[in-house]
Design a protein around this motif. Structure first.
Motif, PDB file in Angstrom:
ATOM      1  N   ALA A   1     -37.427  59.334  48.146  1.00 61.26           N
ATOM      2  CA  ALA A   1     -36.435  58.303  48.452  1.00 61.26           C
ATOM      3  C   ALA A   1     -35.763  58.579  49.793  1.00 61.26           C
ATOM      4  CB  ALA A   1     -35.390  58.232  47.339  1.00 61.26           C
ATOM      5  N   ALA A   2     -35.430  59.847  50.043  1.00 62.65           N
ATOM      6  CA  ALA A   2     -34.789  60.197  51.316  1.00 62.65           C
ATOM      7  C   ALA A   2     -35.714  59.860  52.487  1.00 62.65           C
ATOM      8  CB  ALA A   2     -34.433  61.684  51.320  1.00 62.65           C
ATOM      9  N   GLU A   3     -36.959  60.260  52.378  1.00 62.84           N
ATOM     10  CA  GLU A   3     -37.899  60.011  53.470  1.00 62.84           C
ATOM     11  C   GLU A   3     -38.166  58.519  53.637  1.00 62.84           C
ATOM     12  OE1 GLU A   3     -41.180  62.397  52.278  1.00 62.84           O
ATOM     13  OE2 GLU A   3     -40.292  64.277  53.051  1.00 62.84           O
ATOM     14  N   ARG A   4     -38.167  57.786  52.537  1.00 63.63           N
ATOM     15  CA  ARG A   4     -38.413  56.342  52.599  1.00 63.63           C
ATOM     16  C   ARG A   4     -37.317  55.627  53.388  1.00 63.63           C
ATOM     17  NH1 ARG A   4     -40.034  55.990  47.909  1.00 63.63           N
ATOM     18  NH2 ARG A   4     -38.070  55.675  46.802  1.00 63.63           N
ATOM     19  N   HIS A   5     -36.107  56.142  53.341  1.00 70.52           N
ATOM     20  CA  HIS A   5     -34.974  55.497  54.028  1.00 70.52           C
ATOM     21  C   HIS A   5     -34.562  56.245  55.295  1.00 70.52           C
ATOM     22  CE1 HIS A   5     -34.487  52.646  50.783  1.00 70.52           C
ATOM     23  NE2 HIS A   5     -34.459  53.627  49.897  1.00 70.52           N
ATOM     24  N   GLY A   6     -35.425  57.091  55.806  1.00 69.72           N
ATOM     25  CA  GLY A   6     -35.173  57.748  57.086  1.00 69.72           C
ATOM     26  C   GLY A   6     -34.164  58.872  57.040  1.00 69.72           C
ATOM     27  N   ALA A   7     -33.891  59.410  55.865  1.00 68.80           N
ATOM     28  CA  ALA A   7     -32.945  60.509  55.731  1.00 68.80           C
ATOM     29  C   ALA A   7     -33.685  61.843  55.721  1.00 68.80           C
ATOM     30  CB  ALA A   7     -32.124  60.356  54.451  1.00 68.80           C
ATOM     31  N   VAL A   8     -32.966  62.887  56.077  1.00 72.48           N
ATOM     32  CA  VAL A   8     -33.520  64.245  56.049  1.00 72.48           C
ATOM     33  C   VAL A   8     -33.213  64.853  54.690  1.00 72.48           C
ATOM     34  CG1 VAL A   8     -33.445  66.537  57.083  1.00 72.48           C
ATOM     35  CG2 VAL A   8     -33.244  64.503  58.537  1.00 72.48           C
ATOM     36  N   TRP A   9     -34.210  65.353  54.019  1.00 66.82           N
ATOM     37  CA  TRP A   9     -34.046  65.938  52.681  1.00 66.82           C
ATOM     38  C   TRP A   9     -33.847  67.442  52.805  1.00 66.82           C
ATOM     39  CZ3 TRP A   9     -37.538  69.283  49.992  1.00 66.82           C
ATOM     40  CH2 TRP A   9     -37.225  69.482  48.638  1.00 66.82           C
ATOM     41  N   LEU A  10     -32.763  67.949  52.252  1.00 69.91           N
ATOM     42  CA  LEU A  10     -32.493  69.387  52.224  1.00 69.91           C
ATOM     43  C   LEU A  10     -32.389  69.821  50.769  1.00 69.91           C
ATOM     44  CD1 LEU A  10     -29.737  69.788  54.992  1.00 69.91           C
ATOM     45  CD2 LEU A  10     -32.201  70.181  55.207  1.00 69.91           C
ATOM     46  N   GLU A  11     -33.281  70.682  50.358  1.00 63.89           N
ATOM     47  CA  GLU A  11     -33.233  71.186  48.982  1.00 63.89           C
ATOM     48  C   GLU A  11     -32.270  72.368  48.922  1.00 63.89           C
ATOM     49  OE1 GLU A  11     -36.265  71.971  45.322  1.00 63.89           O
ATOM     50  OE2 GLU A  11     -36.813  72.829  47.270  1.00 63.89           O
ATOM     51  N   LEU A  12     -31.211  72.211  48.124  1.00 61.94           N
ATOM     52  CA  LEU A  12     -30.163  73.223  48.004  1.00 61.94           C
ATOM     53  C   LEU A  12     -29.897  73.448  46.516  1.00 61.94           C
ATOM     54  CD1 LEU A  12     -27.798  71.742  50.750  1.00 61.94           C
ATOM     55  CD2 LEU A  12     -29.369  73.666  51.018  1.00 61.94           C
ATOM     56  N   VAL A  13     -30.654  74.351  45.945  1.00 62.82           N
ATOM     57  CA  VAL A  13     -30.636  74.558  44.498  1.00 62.82           C
ATOM     58  C   VAL A  13     -29.919  75.858  44.157  1.00 62.82           C
ATOM     59  CG1 VAL A  13     -32.049  74.845  42.419  1.00 62.82           C
ATOM     60  CG2 VAL A  13     -32.788  73.285  44.237  1.00 62.82           C
ATOM     61  N   GLY A  14     -29.073  75.796  43.122  1.00 62.24           N
ATOM     62  CA  GLY A  14     -28.466  77.006  42.578  1.00 62.24           C
ATOM     63  C   GLY A  14     -27.377  77.618  43.429  1.00 62.24           C
ATOM     64  N   LEU A  15     -26.770  76.822  44.308  1.00 62.71           N
ATOM     65  CA  LEU A  15     -25.708  77.375  45.160  1.00 62.71           C
ATOM     66  C   LEU A  15     -24.370  77.353  44.435  1.00 62.71           C
ATOM     67  CD1 LEU A  15     -26.590  75.637  48.545  1.00 62.71           C
ATOM     68  CD2 LEU A  15     -27.109  77.985  47.861  1.00 62.71           C
ATOM     69  N   PRO A  16     -23.552  78.372  44.595  1.00 66.13           N
ATOM     70  CA  PRO A  16     -22.198  78.325  44.014  1.00 66.13           C
ATOM     71  C   PRO A  16     -21.326  77.345  44.782  1.00 66.13           C
ATOM     72  CG  PRO A  16     -22.456  80.290  45.377  1.00 66.13           C
ATOM     73  CD  PRO A  16     -23.807  79.637  45.312  1.00 66.13           C
ATOM     74  N   GLY A  17     -20.317  76.812  44.095  1.00 66.84           N
ATOM     75  CA  GLY A  17     -19.395  75.912  44.773  1.00 66.84           C
ATOM     76  C   GLY A  17     -19.721  74.450  44.635  1.00 66.84           C
ATOM     77  N   ALA A  18     -20.745  74.110  43.817  1.00 69.76           N
ATOM     78  CA  ALA A  18     -21.089  72.715  43.539  1.00 69.76           C
ATOM     79  C   ALA A  18     -21.237  71.914  44.835  1.00 69.76           C
ATOM     80  CB  ALA A  18     -20.041  72.102  42.611  1.00 69.76           C
ATOM     81  N   LYS A  19     -20.561  70.777  44.922  1.00 69.85           N
ATOM     82  CA  LYS A  19     -20.683  69.883  46.070  1.00 69.85           C
ATOM     83  C   LYS A  19     -20.300  70.586  47.364  1.00 69.85           C
ATOM     84  CE  LYS A  19     -18.353  65.793  47.956  1.00 69.85           C
ATOM     85  NZ  LYS A  19     -17.376  64.719  47.645  1.00 69.85           N
ATOM     86  N   ALA A  20     -19.170  71.294  47.366  1.00 67.45           N
ATOM     87  CA  ALA A  20     -18.713  71.968  48.585  1.00 67.45           C
ATOM     88  C   ALA A  20     -19.681  73.063  49.005  1.00 67.45           C
ATOM     89  CB  ALA A  20     -17.318  72.549  48.368  1.00 67.45           C
ATOM     90  N   GLY A  21     -20.286  73.738  48.029  1.00 66.07           N
ATOM     91  CA  GLY A  21     -21.262  74.769  48.361  1.00 66.07           C
ATOM     92  C   GLY A  21     -22.463  74.190  49.082  1.00 66.07           C
ATOM     93  N   LYS A  22     -22.911  73.021  48.647  1.00 62.22           N
ATOM     94  CA  LYS A  22     -24.042  72.367  49.316  1.00 62.22           C
ATOM     95  C   LYS A  22     -23.651  71.902  50.720  1.00 62.22           C
ATOM     96  CE  LYS A  22     -24.856  69.841  45.582  1.00 62.22           C
ATOM     97  NZ  LYS A  22     -25.422  68.873  44.624  1.00 62.22           N
ATOM     98  N   ILE A  23     -22.412  71.407  50.857  1.00 63.59           N
ATOM     99  CA  ILE A  23     -21.959  70.981  52.188  1.00 63.59           C
ATOM    100  C   ILE A  23     -21.943  72.158  53.148  1.00 63.59           C
ATOM    101  CG2 ILE A  23     -19.946  70.149  53.473  1.00 63.59           C
ATOM    102  CD1 ILE A  23     -19.338  68.328  51.089  1.00 63.59           C
ATOM    103  N   ASN A  24     -21.442  73.295  52.696  1.00 61.16           N
ATOM    104  CA  ASN A  24     -21.380  74.475  53.573  1.00 61.16           C
ATOM    105  C   ASN A  24     -22.768  74.969  53.932  1.00 61.16           C
ATOM    106  OD1 ASN A  24     -18.581  74.567  53.742  1.00 61.16           O
ATOM    107  ND2 ASN A  24     -18.384  75.816  51.907  1.00 61.16           N
TER     108      ASN A  24
END
Length: 541
Positions: free
Chosen positions: A139-162
């Motif tokens: 879906a990301a590639e279909r709409h021209g977005a860059v896909w970053l796989e960020l699995v198992g990081l602490p901090g939930a949403k903020a952890g992925k942002i960092n």
């Protein structure tokens, strides 16, 4: 001077005169409010009113703390202002971060990612994904977005942002919740404010495309109208507008100066207070350039509020004391006021106990005639209501959002057990997992409604106790039953009983709400904001 210059000067003078007249009227209402509060205080703080000193002091604290919070908000209204829009510079490097979590519907991301692709200012959209579902990458590639796989990081949403900040280099980052659908002019509306090198972040209003789908959704939306209108505008005038978890655009340098995005249940508030403490400016623009989701069922709303109550009070007890010396006076006042919002769960619980302590144990905190209290409180209430109605001219959509917002009031009262639970968890440092708010209505009887049912049963049982047992078994009770204190307490308890009905109705209607995809009906080709025309960037088609 050219004719166009004369016209612009005339418009400026007319706007300034109108603003002055509004502020003068508001100030007059506030003066009346201060006099009415003084009259109430003169009556309240009388020695003959003290029945039980400990209970009287407790009652006084919780009552007058509420009055103080109200006055603080009034004062902030005097600083209501809108930032003057500036066109963004060309060539800015901008990223849009949106996050996905396991269990979130792919169809929602299809809509959001497509809307991000339609944003006119050049940018790069990143999907921060930990679903481990290959369809999200597609879906990301279909709409021209860059896909970053960020699995198992602490901090939930903020952890992925960092983590994403470490993998990207753009100078400006828009954090966009995946249930928000941005308009094409989103970045054109916010990037110009970063011409001031001291601006750390720009927050815009939140609005919702599903607020008419249920009683809970409408009530939850009503609770936000005042905050995203006059409240945030007043805080903007005092350089203490807070960042919200969605629709906030950050300068990367500001995030770097505080070690990245704050981590916690109230990660947005943590980030805001740290950026302010680092001496960056904040901008709040009351414009709607996206629409998102609000919870449609009572259970989902209560889970969201519990998470926020725990997180906001974490900021109050941890971040505010630590950063206190680095904040301005009004920033201190602002974060104290925001941080104590959910303490209303504790104060409401104490207020609700008062009539029952009197009926069951004979404990009376104050020898105050209930109708005497009404006589002195009513002017305060009327002035407060007048100010509430008057400042609605600064709502984001005055025509659509005006009103008494009674649904929001009922829903807030129904959530006092949730707020109280958040307070207890904050005191005991209890953990709450970061769970994304449900994106569809959940048709189930929520356990959060049980305290309201207990309250209903307690009121009926107490009323039976007062009327039956005391009236028929003790002669003294007959005289007591007719006293002003007794009937005042009955009216007090009855009002609270009536207020719980809103929460029970929300729970009942939640069982009937259809679990549909509210974003499915959103037509991206017709997204416009009729009340706030888009300002197209010159590079847009």
């Amino acid at each position: 001077m050219r004719k166009t210059d004369n016209a612009a000067l005339w418009e400026f003078r007319e706007a300034a005169t109108s603003t002055f007249a509004r502020k003068a009227t508001l100030a007059s209402l506030m003066v009346a409010g201060v006099f009415s509060i003084g009259r109430l205080a003169d009556w309240w703080f009388r020695e003959e009113h003290v029945a039980s000193l400990p209970l009287y002091l407790l009652l006084t604290f919780i009552f007058w703390w509420g009055i103080a919070r109200m006055v603080i908000v009034w004062v902030s209204y005097l600083r209501i202002s809108k930032p003057r829009w500036q066109a963004p510079q060309d060539g800015l490097r901008v990223a849009i971060f949106t996050t996905s979590s396991p269990g979130e519907p792919l169809s929602m991301f299809e809509k959001t990612l497509e809307a991000c692709a339609r944003i006119s200012y050049p940018h790069t959209t990143y999907l921060l994904d930990d679903t481990q579902d290959p369809r999200f990458r597609e879906a990301a590639e279909r709409h021209g977005a860059v896909w970053l796989e960020l699995v198992g990081l602490p901090g939930a949403k903020a952890g992925k942002i960092n983590a994403a900040l470490q993998r990207t280099t753009e100078d400006f980052v828009l954090v966009l919740d995946p249930d928000h659908i941005p308009f094409p002019n989103f970045l054109d509306e916010v990037l110009g404010y970063f011409r001031d090198p001291q601006v750390g972040y720009v927050q815009v209003a939140q609005a919702y495309y599903n607020q008419y789908r249920s009683f809970t959704a409408r009530a939850a939306a009503e609770q936000t109208y005042g905050f995203y209108g006059p409240t945030q505008m007043g805080m903007h005038g005092l350089n203490c507008a807070v960042a919200i978890g969605a629709n906030c655009t950050f300068r990367r340098a500001a995030l770097d100066s505080i070690g990245g995005h704050g981590i916690g249940l109230a990660e947005d508030l943590i980030t805001a207070i740290r950026i302010h403490a680092a001496q960056w400016k904040s901008i709040y623009s009351p414009i709607v350039v996206s629409r998102g989701l609000v919870p449609e069922d009572l259970g989902s709303f209560c889970k969201q509020q519990l998470k926020w109550a725990r997180g906001v009070q974490e900021v109050l007890f941890a971040e505010v004391p630590r950063l206190w010396p680095k904040l301005s006076f009004w920033q201190r006042v602002s974060y104290l006021t925001v941080g104590t919002y959910y303490l209303s769960g504790l104060t409401t619980a104490l207020f609700l106990l008062i009539p029952y302590l009197y009926f069951w144990f004979g404990w009376l905190p104050a020898n105050m005639d209930f109708f005497g209290f009404l006589d002195h409180w009513l002017p305060v209430g009327l002035v407060s209501l007048s100010i509430y109605v008057f400042v609605q001219r600064w709502l984001c959509h005055p025509e659509a959002e005006r009103g008494l917002h009674w649904r929001g009031t009922f829903l807030k009262f129904a959530c006092w057990p949730v707020f109280f639970m958040g307070f207890v968890l904050s005191i005991w440092d209890g953990e709450i997992p970061y769970i994304p708010t449900a994106k569809r209505a959940v048709k189930q009887f929520t356990p959060f409604v049980r305290p309201l049912l207990v309250h209903q049963v307690l009121f009926v049982a107490t009323l039976a106790y007062v009327v039956v047992r005391r009236f028929y078994y003790t002669p003294e009770a007959r005289l007591e039953l007719t006293s002003a204190n007794t009937w005042g307490m009955v009216l007090f308890a009855a009002l609270a009983f009536f207020m719980t009905l809103g929460g029970l109705y929300a729970a009942y209607q939640s069982l009937k709400t259809k679990a549909e995809d509210p974003w499915a009906s959103v037509d991206l080709t017709r997204i416009t904001d009729r009340l706030q025309p888009a300002r197209k960037h010159k590079s847009a088609a």
